[in-house]
Design a protein around this motif. Structure first.
Motif, PDB file in Angstrom:
ATOM      1  N   GLY A   1      17.377  -2.641   1.937  1.00 38.21           N
ATOM      2  CA  GLY A   1      17.345  -3.882   2.888  1.00 38.21           C
ATOM      3  C   GLY A   1      16.008  -4.441   2.431  1.00 38.21           C
ATOM      4  O   GLY A   1      15.812  -5.166   1.718  1.00 38.21           O
ATOM      5  N   ASP A   2      15.272  -4.588   3.629  1.00 37.50           N
ATOM      6  CA  ASP A   2      14.010  -5.215   3.664  1.00 37.50           C
ATOM      7  C   ASP A   2      12.899  -4.246   3.247  1.00 37.50           C
ATOM      8  O   ASP A   2      11.745  -5.106   2.945  1.00 37.50           O
ATOM      9  CB  ASP A   2      13.656  -5.813   4.735  1.00 37.50           C
ATOM     10  N   ALA A   3      12.901  -3.147   3.006  1.00 34.02           N
ATOM     11  CA  ALA A   3      11.694  -2.213   2.629  1.00 34.02           C
ATOM     12  C   ALA A   3      12.026  -1.629   1.117  1.00 34.02           C
ATOM     13  O   ALA A   3      12.856  -1.354   0.740  1.00 34.02           O
ATOM     14  CB  ALA A   3      12.096  -0.965   3.849  1.00 34.02           C
ATOM     15  N   TRP A   4      10.695  -1.649   0.977  1.00 32.37           N
ATOM     16  CA  TRP A   4      10.447  -1.088  -0.532  1.00 32.37           C
ATOM     17  C   TRP A   4      10.106   0.501  -0.344  1.00 32.37           C
ATOM     18  O   TRP A   4       9.452   0.577   0.571  1.00 32.37           O
ATOM     19  CB  TRP A   4       9.269  -1.821  -1.381  1.00 32.37           C
ATOM     20  N   TRP A   5      10.477   1.256  -1.364  1.00 33.05           N
ATOM     21  CA  TRP A   5      10.132   2.806  -1.183  1.00 33.05           C
ATOM     22  C   TRP A   5       9.907   3.265  -2.388  1.00 33.05           C
ATOM     23  O   TRP A   5      10.414   2.808  -3.610  1.00 33.05           O
ATOM     24  CB  TRP A   5      11.504   3.521  -0.839  1.00 33.05           C
ATOM     25  N   LEU A   6       9.190   4.342  -2.428  1.00 33.38           N
ATOM     26  CA  LEU A   6       8.688   4.938  -3.752  1.00 33.38           C
ATOM     27  C   LEU A   6       9.732   5.970  -4.207  1.00 33.38           C
ATOM     28  O   LEU A   6      10.141   6.563  -3.452  1.00 33.38           O
ATOM     29  CB  LEU A   6       7.376   5.807  -3.514  1.00 33.38           C
ATOM     30  N   GLN A   7      10.171   5.857  -5.432  1.00 35.28           N
ATOM     31  CA  GLN A   7      11.020   6.802  -5.957  1.00 35.28           C
ATOM     32  C   GLN A   7      10.238   7.952  -6.179  1.00 35.28           C
ATOM     33  O   GLN A   7       9.404   8.420  -7.334  1.00 35.28           O
ATOM     34  CB  GLN A   7      11.522   6.323  -7.117  1.00 35.28           C
ATOM     35  N   LEU A   8      10.324   8.935  -5.288  1.00 36.00           N
ATOM     36  CA  LEU A   8       9.957  10.186  -5.272  1.00 36.00           C
ATOM     37  C   LEU A   8      10.608  11.426  -5.101  1.00 36.00           C
ATOM     38  O   LEU A   8      11.374  11.531  -3.996  1.00 36.00           O
ATOM     39  CB  LEU A   8       8.638  10.186  -4.117  1.00 36.00           C
TER      40      LEU A   8
END
Length: 150
Positions: free
Chosen positions: A135-142
């Motif tokens: 969506g509108d949020a970026w996340w760390l691939q963790l």
């Protein structure tokens, strides 16, 4: 009726512009010194991507410096598993250097909704972050998961 629709449109537009799509924020402490910019690129998307991932990169460095694996795991993609263990490993490896100035180079975007960022710590150590967007949020691939299938 026309006035009501105009007021509703203005309210919706204001809400859309003022909302913060990221579910995380930069805290007051610890202070971080992170400069985020794109690698030299012929693609305009690279510079646009810098504005999109700037907050996440700064929050990552801040959580890394704070040394709290739960807080760091909180910026990991929610559909990934093993985030807290992976966060602790990152803290052990890079946490001591997060208090120094950090340069973040956003790589050319190859696939929509995925991004690569190379961090250069003050002591010369480097780390590559892989980011994913939902969506509108970026996340760390963790941890473990599929970056494009939340």
């Amino acid at each position: 009726m026309t006035v009501a629709l105009a007021v509703l449109a203005v309210a919706a537009t204001t809400w859309w512009l003022l909302r913060d799509p990221a579910p995380y924020t930069l805290r007051k402490t610890p202070a971080v010194q992170v400069s985020v910019h794109a690698v030299k690129s012929e693609y305009p998307e690279a510079k646009e991507l810098v504005g999109d991932v700037d907050l996440l990169v700064k929050v990552y460095v801040q959580r890394l410096e704070a040394g709290d694996s739960t807080e760091l795991a909180g910026i990991g993609a929610p559909w990934y598993t093993g985030r807290e263990r992976a966060a602790q490993q990152l803290i052990n490896r890079y946490g001591a250097h997060a208090g120094e100035p950090v340069e973040a180079l956003v790589q050319d975007p190859v696939v929509p909704y995925l991004a690569g960022v190379e961090l250069r710590f003050g002591n010369g150590q480097r780390q590559v972050l892989h980011l994913t967007r939902d969506g509108d949020a970026w996340w760390l691939q963790l941890g473990h998961g599929d970056p494009v299938a939340p």
